[in-house]
Design an enzyme around this catalytic site. Structure first.
Site, short mmCIF file in Angstrom:
data_model
loop_
_atom_site.label_atom_id
_atom_site.label_comp_id
_atom_site.label_asym_id
_atom_site.label_seq_id
_atom_site.Cartn_x
_atom_site.Cartn_y
_atom_site.Cartn_z
CG ASN A 210 -0.18 -0.10 2.51
OD1 ASN A 210 0.56 0.81 2.85
ND2 ASN A 210 -0.32 -1.21 3.23
CE LYS A 289 8.81 -10.88 -14.43
NZ LYS A 289 9.50 -10.09 -15.44
CE LYS A 340 -10.58 -0.12 12.42
NZ LYS A 340 -10.03 0.48 11.19
O1 C5P Z 1 -8.27 -3.02 10.90
P1 C5P Z 1 -7.47 -1.86 10.42
O2 C5P Z 1 -6.40 -2.24 9.42
O3 C5P Z 1 -8.28 -0.70 9.98
O4 C5P Z 1 -6.71 -1.37 11.76
C1 C5P Z 1 -5.68 -0.43 11.72
C2 C5P Z 1 -4.84 -0.60 12.93
O5 C5P Z 1 -4.52 -1.97 13.16
C3 C5P Z 1 -3.50 0.09 12.79
O6 C5P Z 1 -3.07 0.50 14.07
C4 C5P Z 1 -2.61 -1.02 12.23
O7 C5P Z 1 -1.25 -0.78 12.53
C5 C5P Z 1 -3.15 -2.23 12.94
N1 C5P Z 1 -3.07 -3.48 12.17
C6 C5P Z 1 -2.17 -4.45 12.55
N2 C5P Z 1 -2.12 -5.64 11.86
C7 C5P Z 1 -2.95 -5.85 10.83
C8 C5P Z 1 -3.86 -4.86 10.42
C9 C5P Z 1 -3.90 -3.69 11.12
O8 C5P Z 1 -1.41 -4.24 13.50
N3 C5P Z 1 -2.87 -6.98 10.17
#
Ligand code: C5P
Length: 398
Positions: A210, A289, A340
């Site tokens: 991303n 690849k 969350k």
């Molecule tokens: O669920 P979401 O991705 O929106 O949550 C964001 C938060 O969760 C951020 O603090 C991100 O660093 C953490 N996160 C994580 N591991 C993941 C997905 C998100 O630590 N696999």
């Protein structure tokens, strides 16, 4: 900063009995290498002679707008000289004037003219302090970014008991130093930060990832280090150098990030998960690849599996750690962040508004810090300031 080696704090002093504590504030600031210059209101001069502050600061003390014949625009030069403008003590009257933009003496004119951070230590009789209009005025200034060092409860000079006693000099100095970037309030603490994106290989040359730049997480790590913490930063691939004084571990995938976090989590006091972890990864990355023609089918149907949620995993294992997560939202920001907070088991969720420009590569960010006790909204701020605001929240400074 007029003195090249020392930060300058211009201290506005208003007419209130708590003025005797201002002398101690100046002394403590000087001990930390800060230069103090004083502006007094006419009423303040009724409590203490300017000679006291002149002797303490070894600087001229300014009172009237036109006192200094050598400086026809005295308020502007003082406003520019200030790295922080602190008003200690500040009466409800002066707070009300500043809240309305009234500038009718040197102190209030300087408050309006300065672009330096403003710190206010109010003091008043309990009824004056608790009056609805006084509270509203303090809230208005806070909403404009003024750091308010709230008065304490106790025995007041007027004989009443209650809130209105000016905060202790050490707490006021801590607030001023925080604005100067000199706070050491994380001394002795260990802080873990995740930052950046993760990259999840599809084959040896392709990956899923991303747009995270890692800037927010890096600023959090830098702020923690500046404030005296021992900091461990676990970051995905970003174009940023290791911050000075921070133990930085570079990882690629979410699984590697979880592994690095698990190694340190037990020993830390605060863990901030600012990484944009990829939610999914290819189930079985190809060892060679994949070709456009012969492997078109495999490329078109990459099977994905869910990555571990690092924040949720660690939050559910926490003992004394304060756990902070981030949430990038486009709508219903606070409600989503609150959801969350519960689902992930975090102590705070920093919700950032992802507007049209997005928050990813920007140097500033607009956030609401959502905690169990409520929310705190901030205007759009540089990411370094957002990082400091977050630690202020965690430490309960405001
Ligand atoms: O669920 P979401 O991705 O929106 O949550 C964001 C938060 O969760 C951020 O603090 C991100 O660093 C953490 N996160 C994580 N591991 C993941 C997905 C998100 O630590 N696999």
């Amino acid at each position: 900063m007029s003195d090249s080696n020392r930060p300058t704090v211009v201290i506005g002093v208003t007419g209130c009995v708590a003025i005797y504590k201002t002398c101690e504030v100046i002394r403590l600031l000087q001990k930390r290498g800060v230069r103090a210059k004083v502006i007094m209101t006419q009423h303040a001069c009724g409590f203490i002679d300017p000679t006291m502050f002149r002797s303490l600061t070894r600087e001229p003390v300014a009172v009237g707008l036109f006192d200094d014949p050598s400086d026809p625009i005295h308020h502007i030069s003082l406003a520019k000289e200030a790295d922080v403008f602190a008003i200690v003590p500040c009466t409800v009257n002066v707070i009300a004037k500043i809240a309305c933009g009234i500038a009718d003496d040197l102190l209030t004119t300087t408050a309006l003219a300065t672009i330096a951070p403003i710190v206010i230590a109010p003091a008043a009789n309990v009824n004056m302090y608790e009056a609805r209009v006084s509270k509203e005025n303090r809230d208005r200034l806070r909403a404009r970014g003024v750091r308010m060092v709230e008065a304490e409860s106790g025995y007041l000079a007027c004989g009443d008991e209650g809130r209105g006693r000016m905060a202790e000099p050490a707490d006021i100095v801590e607030a001023i130093c925080a604005e100067l970037g000199m706070s050491r309030d994380l001394e002795g603490k260990k802080v873990l930060v995740t930052a950046g994106p993760t990259v999840e290989p599809v084959d040896p040359v392709r990956y899923l990832s991303n747009r995270s730049s890692g800037k927010m997480g890096f600023e959090i790590a830098k702020a923690a280090a500046r404030r005296g913490a021992e900091v461990f930063l676990v970051t995905g691939p970003v174009a940023l150098g290791d911050p000075a004084g921070v133990e930085t571990v570079r990882v690629e995938t979410a699984c590697e990030m979880l592994d690095a976090v698990e190694r340190r989590f037990e020993e830390v006091d605060i863990a901030v998960f600012a990484a944009a972890v990829a939610d999914m990864r290819p189930a079985t990355p190809a060892s060679r690849k994949l070709k456009k023609g012969s492997d078109a089918d495999a490329l078109a149907r990459i099977e994905l599996v869910e990555n571990p949620d690092i924040l949720a995993t660690m939050a559910h294992r926490k003992s004394r750690q304060v756990v902070v997560g981030f949430a990038a939202e486009t709508d219903d920001v606070v409600e989503n962040a609150r959801r969350k907070l519960r689902s992930k088991g975090a102590d705070y969720i920093v919700a950032n508004f992802v507007g049209e420009g997005g928050a990813f590569d920007a140097d500033d960010n607009e956030v609401v810090v959502v905690g169990a006790d409520g929310d705190r909204s901030y205007p759009r701020l540089p990411k370094a300031a957002v990082a400091d605001a977050l630690f202020d929240c965690i430490l309960g400074d405001r």
